[in-house]
Design a protein around this motif. Structure first.
Motif, PDB file in Angstrom:
ATOM      1  N   THR A 203     -56.704 -72.489 -23.267  1.00  0.00           N
ATOM      2  CA  THR A 203     -57.044 -73.301 -22.550  1.00  0.00           C
ATOM      3  C   THR A 203     -56.214 -73.209 -21.071  1.00  0.00           C
ATOM      4  OG1 THR A 203     -55.455 -75.221 -23.254  1.00  0.00           O
ATOM      5  CG2 THR A 203     -57.615 -75.187 -23.891  1.00  0.00           C
ATOM      6  N   ASN A 204     -55.270 -72.396 -20.836  1.00  0.00           N
ATOM      7  CA  ASN A 204     -54.389 -72.293 -19.634  1.00  0.00           C
ATOM      8  C   ASN A 204     -55.164 -71.984 -18.227  1.00  0.00           C
ATOM      9  OD1 ASN A 204     -51.904 -71.925 -18.211  1.00  0.00           O
ATOM     10  ND2 ASN A 204     -52.019 -69.838 -18.615  1.00  0.00           N
ATOM     11  N   GLY A 205     -56.537 -71.155 -18.704  1.00  0.00           N
ATOM     12  CA  GLY A 205     -57.067 -70.922 -17.475  1.00  0.00           C
ATOM     13  C   GLY A 205     -58.129 -71.926 -17.018  1.00  0.00           C
ATOM     14  N   ILE A 206     -58.417 -72.766 -17.748  1.00  0.00           N
ATOM     15  CA  ILE A 206     -59.510 -73.652 -17.310  1.00  0.00           C
ATOM     16  C   ILE A 206     -59.240 -74.452 -16.100  1.00  0.00           C
ATOM     17  CG2 ILE A 206     -60.927 -75.829 -18.072  1.00  0.00           C
ATOM     18  CD1 ILE A 206     -60.238 -74.832 -21.064  1.00  0.00           C
ATOM     19  N   ARG A 207     -60.119 -74.469 -15.225  1.00  0.00           N
ATOM     20  CA  ARG A 207     -59.978 -75.435 -13.776  1.00  0.00           C
ATOM     21  C   ARG A 207     -60.179 -76.938 -14.185  1.00  0.00           C
ATOM     22  NH1 ARG A 207     -64.419 -72.211 -12.718  1.00  0.00           N
ATOM     23  NH2 ARG A 207     -63.943 -70.043 -11.993  1.00  0.00           N
ATOM     24  N   VAL A 208     -59.256 -77.625 -13.507  1.00  0.00           N
ATOM     25  CA  VAL A 208     -59.210 -78.995 -13.891  1.00  0.00           C
ATOM     26  C   VAL A 208     -59.213 -79.593 -12.498  1.00  0.00           C
ATOM     27  CG1 VAL A 208     -57.787 -81.044 -14.639  1.00  0.00           C
ATOM     28  CG2 VAL A 208     -57.568 -78.771 -15.857  1.00  0.00           C
ATOM     29  N   VAL A 209     -60.007 -80.800 -12.453  1.00  0.00           N
ATOM     30  CA  VAL A 209     -60.178 -81.643 -11.151  1.00  0.00           C
ATOM     31  C   VAL A 209     -59.253 -83.244 -11.574  1.00  0.00           C
ATOM     32  CG1 VAL A 209     -61.386 -82.940  -9.581  1.00  0.00           C
ATOM     33  CG2 VAL A 209     -61.844 -80.503  -9.997  1.00  0.00           C
ATOM     34  N   ALA A 210     -58.515 -83.574 -11.186  1.00  0.00           N
ATOM     35  CA  ALA A 210     -57.884 -84.922 -11.606  1.00  0.00           C
ATOM     36  C   ALA A 210     -58.852 -86.268 -10.866  1.00  0.00           C
ATOM     37  CB  ALA A 210     -56.587 -85.182 -10.902  1.00  0.00           C
TER      38      ALA A 210
ATOM     39  N   GLU B 203     -46.946 -82.558  -7.071  1.00  0.00           N
ATOM     40  CA  GLU B 203     -46.521 -82.409  -8.635  1.00  0.00           C
ATOM     41  C   GLU B 203     -47.788 -82.074  -9.772  1.00  0.00           C
ATOM     42  OE1 GLU B 203     -45.276 -85.451 -12.233  1.00  0.00           O
ATOM     43  OE2 GLU B 203     -45.004 -86.125 -10.226  1.00  0.00           O
ATOM     44  N   LEU B 204     -49.112 -82.812  -9.303  1.00  0.00           N
ATOM     45  CA  LEU B 204     -50.355 -82.599 -10.005  1.00  0.00           C
ATOM     46  C   LEU B 204     -50.597 -81.079  -9.548  1.00  0.00           C
ATOM     47  CD1 LEU B 204     -52.097 -85.823  -9.535  1.00  0.00           C
ATOM     48  CD2 LEU B 204     -50.889 -85.066 -11.586  1.00  0.00           C
ATOM     49  N   ARG B 205     -50.480 -80.621  -8.522  1.00  0.00           N
ATOM     50  CA  ARG B 205     -51.240 -79.269  -7.913  1.00  0.00           C
ATOM     51  C   ARG B 205     -50.304 -78.251  -8.665  1.00  0.00           C
ATOM     52  NH1 ARG B 205     -54.981 -79.096  -4.742  1.00  0.00           N
ATOM     53  NH2 ARG B 205     -55.566 -80.849  -3.130  1.00  0.00           N
ATOM     54  N   ALA B 206     -48.730 -78.561  -9.097  1.00  0.00           N
ATOM     55  CA  ALA B 206     -47.932 -77.615  -9.752  1.00  0.00           C
ATOM     56  C   ALA B 206     -48.239 -77.663 -10.939  1.00  0.00           C
ATOM     57  CB  ALA B 206     -46.420 -78.245  -9.596  1.00  0.00           C
ATOM     58  N   LEU B 207     -48.901 -78.610 -11.793  1.00  0.00           N
ATOM     59  CA  LEU B 207     -49.574 -78.730 -13.092  1.00  0.00           C
ATOM     60  C   LEU B 207     -50.886 -77.727 -13.172  1.00  0.00           C
ATOM     61  CD1 LEU B 207     -48.192 -82.049 -14.146  1.00  0.00           C
ATOM     62  CD2 LEU B 207     -47.248 -79.591 -14.878  1.00  0.00           C
ATOM     63  N   GLY B 208     -51.426 -77.351 -11.828  1.00  0.00           N
ATOM     64  CA  GLY B 208     -52.853 -76.504 -12.115  1.00  0.00           C
ATOM     65  C   GLY B 208     -53.851 -77.345 -11.844  1.00  0.00           C
ATOM     66  N   VAL B 209     -53.685 -78.614 -10.976  1.00  0.00           N
ATOM     67  CA  VAL B 209     -54.761 -79.189 -10.875  1.00  0.00           C
ATOM     68  C   VAL B 209     -55.475 -78.795  -9.269  1.00  0.00           C
ATOM     69  CG1 VAL B 209     -55.555 -81.549  -9.610  1.00  0.00           C
ATOM     70  CG2 VAL B 209     -54.233 -81.485 -11.683  1.00  0.00           C
TER      71      VAL B 209
END
Length: 852
Positions: free
Chosen positions: A802-809, A821-827
């Motif tokens: 699931t590492n490459g799945i795009r995420v919108v918080a 902090e959230l963008r550093a976690l891939g958001v």
């Protein structure tokens, strides 16, 4: 005496014969003033010396001059009443008078008056000869002045001048002889024998011998003798004199001074006696000085030791080490055998050792040290002062404690360690031998105790500060968590309300339904604004708001804000205009969005509380060289002066309706005030009821260079693209615990055939579905019942599947602080509830088309 009457007859010409001519030549040659007057009193003749002395021209007409005009009034009175009558009787008169010149200058003269009588015995004319005696008079005045000075100097010196004629034995005295001897000058007549009578009987023989030698040798005389004043008081007189050569060529006279030197001689005797006593004291103090030097050196060493201990306390040395150092210092510097720092327990009224030096090691715990009168330490705490005991065993003030008896101590000092009136403990030092402790010893021990007191108080204060800081930080965390939770809990249902309202607005409905939907939408937006304002104020008060400070173009920002308010102003026919622009471009240092929020509030209020057809004026001007002032003036209802101070108080609504206009929540201006204060600016208001109000802010000016506009690059030619292939299906996983918000997104995407929407109510379920379905995009709510958003993100990023799945918080919180902090976690992006459906559409387009 007769007046000077006009003379009868004529004056014969004095130049008709040779003798008279010679007299005339003599008169002209003399330096004295020679003048003749007729019987009328007018001048007949005035020689050249007279013309010069009287400041007349050599050829000046003199017939109009009179004898009285040549004299000052007082001098002419002497001539008229004394001079002329005397001359008539005796033939001539002379005396001192004065003349006055044509220029008003008065000068003394020696004047001779001659009266000339006719054959009939009547006065024909008067001749006067005057000699200028100004120099002589000046010298006389100088002699008088010097004589006065001499007498004043003699009187000021307290001396008496004497002039002794050794041939006649007479003595003349000058000065205050009576003040010196009590006898007047008349009483001292009788020469050297009279002076001898006032000499003290014991000094008469010596006085006679010195006088005899002086008269024989004619040497300078300097002799001191005792005299008896008229009142019987004994005084000491000093005589100093010298012989001088008189007009007959003889050294027969002595001139000198007599002076009372009683006080001087008594002072000399006192000094001599003092010197003798001083020599005796010097001998006595020699030993004391040696001891004092030792004490001084010892005191300096002790002060240095106290200073070093205080420095270590300020440097943050631990209390245990500091107390041990203090005990060692006192044992070495006092010196003594035992030293201790004892902590006082007010509940048990006893002491516990905190640091000890020198005490014998018994292999077990120390005996308890009782308080009150049962020990030296207890008595020190009881009295609140330092206590010294030369012989503890023989004490009657307190008991010889078991601990002291076991240790065998004989003498001791106990100094209190107390914070204000609260006893903390004592510092004690003991000696195994009987000894006397000096005042310096007590001061030294008390100084050490004072350092420990300050250190203990500082340690307690630091502990209190640490506890208070921890409590404040815990309260801030709790407040932040509460605000975060409240923001989420309020915005999540509000998102569903406003979202479904937007969907309803896009559907067909009746007029009544449209009106109801409009009310729902407005109420939802008002509720959202209220939530935002409450959270903003709370975040500002807690210091959790970060500002993006930049150079802001004021005119550009005003135009953007006016554009957003113009539709509301147009509905009420309100004109918005900008005053004359300043000469220089107004730029300020501020947060652009926050400043827009402030101006939006000002303009909205100016429109809302204005009259139909009113106007709003915006002004931008320098309030000083370093700040710009932005003002918004309306022509509305105005505010009473007594209510102005309440404008910036949260939830203060000064009027609910005015002209049918509903009042606000009372939070907007309170929020503006906090924002402008945080931006290093000022805010203010002025108002008149019925004519309108002016709200203004002042912000620091920003110097900004005017830049040339950047030309827009030409767009390249784009070739026609082939027809797009059939749309692929995008899978979207929405991890959301609120079903209403899921159904809102599901309803909105119902017509999107290219999107497959899946849902998960728990974070753990969402992670499992992400591994199973590998969606193209995950909409992740950050507040879930079982896991928070950060845990879910770390789990997704930590799994290679699931590492490459795009995420919108998706969140109901304001996430400015956590965005990095959230963008550093891939958001990829953060979607804040409540959101507009158009924003979701744009977000989906960006996220689904973005390359991995």
């Amino acid at each position: 005496m007769p007046d000077l009457q006009p003379m009868k007859g004529t004056v014969r010409d004095i130049s008709v014969d040779e003798p008279n001519s010679r007299f005339a030549r003599i008169f002209e040659a003399t330096t004295d003033v020679v003048a003749m007057t007729g019987r009328e009193g007018h001048l007949l003749y005035l020689n050249a010396a007279g013309r010069k002395l009287l400041d007349l021209e050599p050829d000046a007409e003199i017939s109009s001059l009179t004898l009285g005009g040549l004299h000052p009034e007082w001098a002419f009175e002497i001539v008229r009443l004394e001079g002329i009558p005397s001359a008539q009787q005796q033939g001539s008169w002379s005396g001192e008078t004065a003349l006055i010149s044509a220029t008003g200058r008065e000068f003394p003269v020696l004047q001779l008056v001659l009266v000339h009588l006719g054959t009939d015995g009547t006065l024909e004319f008067v001749t006067t000869i005057c000699r200028d005696i100004s120099d002589r008079k000046l010298k006389e005045l100088e002699r008088i002045e010097w004589a006065n000075r001499y007498n004043a100097a003699i009187q000021a010196s307290g001396q008496v001048v004497f002039d002794w004629d050794t041939l006649s034995s007479e003595i003349a005295y000058g000065g205050e002889i009576e003040q010196l001897l009590g006898f007047s000058a008349d009483e001292m007549v009788g020469g050297i024998d009279r002076l001898r009578n006032v000499v003290h009987p014991d000094d008469v023989n010596a006085f006679d011998d010195r006088i005899e030698v002086a008269t024989m040798m004619r040497d300078p005389f300097d002799y001191t003798f005792r005299a008896i004043r008229k009142n019987g008081v004994e005084v000491i007189i000093r005589v100093q004199g010298c012989f001088f050569l008189d007009r007959h060529g003889q050294f027969g006279r002595m001139v000198g001074f007599l002076k009372d030197v009683t006080k001087e001689r008594m002072g000399e005797q006192a000094i001599q006696l003092a010197n003798e006593r001083l020599e005796q004291r010097v001998a006595e103090r020699t030993g004391e000085l040696a001891k004092a030097n030792f004490d001084l050196r010892n005191s300096a060493l002790r002060q240095a030791a106290v200073s070093r201990l205080g420095q270590r306390a300020l440097a943050g040395q631990s209390l245990g080490e500091l107390m041990l150092d203090a005990a060692k210092t006192v044992m070495e510097m006092l010196p003594c055998e035992y030293s201790s720092v004892l902590q006082y327990n007010d509940q048990a009224d006893d002491f516990k050792p905190l640091a000890e030096v020198g005490w014998p090691n018994t292999g077990g715990p120390r005996l308890p040290i009782p308080g009150g009168t049962r020990s030296l330490s207890g008595y020190a705490v009881l009295t609140g002062n330092a206590v010294v005991s030369t012989d503890i065993e023989a004490e009657t003030r307190f008991q010889y404690s078991d601990a002291s008896r076991v240790a065998g101590v004989r003498s001791g000092i106990a100094a209190c360690i107390k914070a204000g009136e609260r006893p903390l403990g004592v510092f004690v030092s003991f000696s195994l031998r009987r000894r006397d402790f000096s005042h310096d010893d007590v001061s030294f021990v008390q100084s050490i105790a004072n350092v420990l007191t300050a250190a203990i108080e500082r340690h307690e204060a630091e502990d209190s500060i640490r506890r208070a800081r921890a409590e404040a930080e815990a309260a801030n965390r709790a407040k932040s968590e509460f605000l975060s939770r409240m923001s989420h809990e309020l915005r999540t249902p509000l998102n569903a309300i406003l979202g479904f309202t937007q969907i309803l607005e896009m559907e067909e409905h009746t007029e009544n339904q449209a009106e109801s939907i409009g009310h729902i939408s407005r109420a939802g937006r008002n509720l959202l604004n209220l939530i935002n304002e409450v959270l903003d104020i709370a975040r500002l008060d807690s210091g959790r708001v970060e500002f993006l400070m930049e150079s802001v173009d004021v005119l550009e920002l005003i135009q953007e804000t006016v554009n957003s308010v113009s539709p509301a102003a147009a509905k009420r026919n309100i004109t918005i205009r900008l005053s004359d622009l300043p000469a220089s471009a107004p730029f300020v240092r501020s947060d652009r969005e926050r400043l827009r929020q402030i101006l939006q509030n000002f303009l909205s209020n100016a429109v809302k509380f204005n009259h139909e057809g009113g106007s709003v004026l915006l002004t931008v001007a320098h309030c000083n060289s370093s700040h710009w002032r932005i003002g918004v003036t309306d022509t509305g209802i105005g505010i009473p002066q007594e209510n102005l101070a309440r404008l910036f108080v949260p939830f203060e609504r000064l009027g609910t309706r005015e002209g049918g206009i509903e009042g606000g929540s009372g939070l907007g201006l309170a929020l503006c005030q906090r924002l402008i204060t945080s931006l290093d600016g000022r805010i203010g208001v002025s108002s008149n009821v019925g004519t309108g109000s002016t709200f203004w802010v002042e912000l620091p000016a920003e110097e900004t260079e005017i830049r040339e506009p950047v030309p827009t690059p030409a767009l390249p030619n784009v070739e026609a693209t082939p027809p797009a292939p059939a749309k692929e299906i995008h899978k979207i996983l929405y991890i959301e615990d609120d079903a209403a918000n899921y159904f809102l997104v599901d309803r909105f995407l119902a017509n999107r055939k290219d999107i497959q929407l899946m849902s998960a109510l728990l974070g753990s379920v969402g992670i499992a579905m992400a591994r199973e379905h590998l969606p193209d995009l995950i909409l992740l709510d950050l507040n879930l019942p079982d896991m928070d958003g950060e845990q879910i993100l770390r789990s997704l990023r930590g799994d290679r599947i699931t590492n490459g799945i795009r995420v919108v918080a998706v969140t109901g919180e304001m996430m400015i602080e956590r965005e990095e902090e959230l963008r550093a976690l891939g958001v990829l992006e953060i979607l804040v509830k409540p959101y507009k459906l158009a924003a979701i559409t744009a977000l989906l387009e960006r996220s689904l088309t973005r390359k991995s």
